[in-house]
Structure formats: C-alpha cells, structure tokens
Design a protein around this motif. Structure first.
Motif, short mmCIF file in Angstrom:
data_model
loop_
_atom_site.label_atom_id
_atom_site.label_comp_id
_atom_site.label_asym_id
_atom_site.label_seq_id
_atom_site.Cartn_x
_atom_site.Cartn_y
_atom_site.Cartn_z
N GLU A 155 41.85 43.84 28.88
CA GLU A 155 41.98 42.43 29.24
C GLU A 155 42.64 42.28 30.60
O GLU A 155 42.22 41.45 31.41
CB GLU A 155 42.78 41.69 28.17
N SER A 213 38.35 39.70 37.74
CA SER A 213 37.98 38.30 37.91
C SER A 213 38.67 37.70 39.14
O SER A 213 38.05 36.98 39.93
CB SER A 213 38.36 37.51 36.66
N GLU A 214 39.95 38.01 39.29
CA GLU A 214 40.68 37.50 40.46
C GLU A 214 40.11 38.07 41.75
O GLU A 214 39.95 37.35 42.75
CB GLU A 214 42.16 37.85 40.33
N ARG A 240 41.04 40.60 33.94
CA ARG A 240 41.67 39.52 34.73
C ARG A 240 41.76 39.92 36.20
O ARG A 240 41.47 39.11 37.08
CB ARG A 240 43.06 39.22 34.18
#
Length: 91
Positions: free
Chosen positions: A55, A62-63, A59
């Motif tokens: 996870e 994604s950033e 993240r």
C-alpha cells in the motif's frame, strides 16, 4: 452505507471468532507447555506487514505519477503559450 456496515460487521465477526479460537487454544494448553509464537493477539501478521508495504509503495507510485502528470501539463501549457505568441508575431 448498508454495504459498508455489513462489511464492517463481517470483519468484526471474523475477528471475534479468531479471538475466541485463540482463547480456547490457550485454555486447552497445559501450564508447562512452551509459549505460542503468536500469543500476541494484536501483533500485525507478516502478511499484514506485506500488505502495508504494498500500500505504501502504491501511494508513492501514485504521488510520483501525479507529479509527472503535472510536469507534462506545465510543458504542454508552456508550448501552447509559445505557439500563441508565435502566431501573434506572424500576424
């Protein structure tokens, strides 16, 4: 909202069943028996740690993609601005 409530209730029911199972196992063991490796009921499981790592990596990815998309938008906006300036000079 009913789906979320149902899912939460199912998770709680599973956790209570797991807790009950572990308590019954501990009660059934003689006092002289060696300690159980996973006797901490609230310790994260190794698989939970792996999920948390995945996870976190998701993240971060994604950033990074968000930053890259913003950079592309800025370059495209700058090129569009240059094209507009060039068209005005040609007129």
């Amino acid at each position: 909202m009913a789906d979320a409530t149902t899912a939460a209730r199912a998770r709680i029911d599973r956790a209570l069943a797991e807790l009950e199972r572990k308590i019954l196992e501990l009660k059934a063991r003689p006092a002289s028996a060696p300690a159980i490796a996973d006797d901490d009921l609230f310790a994260p499981r190794p698989s939970d740690a792996r999920v948390a790592e995945l996870e976190a990596a998701g993240r971060e990815a994604s950033e990074a993609l968000g930053r890259a998309a913003q950079a592309v938008r800025e370059v495209l906006a700058a090129r569009e601005g240059l094209a507009e300036t060039s068209e005005r000079e040609d007129d």
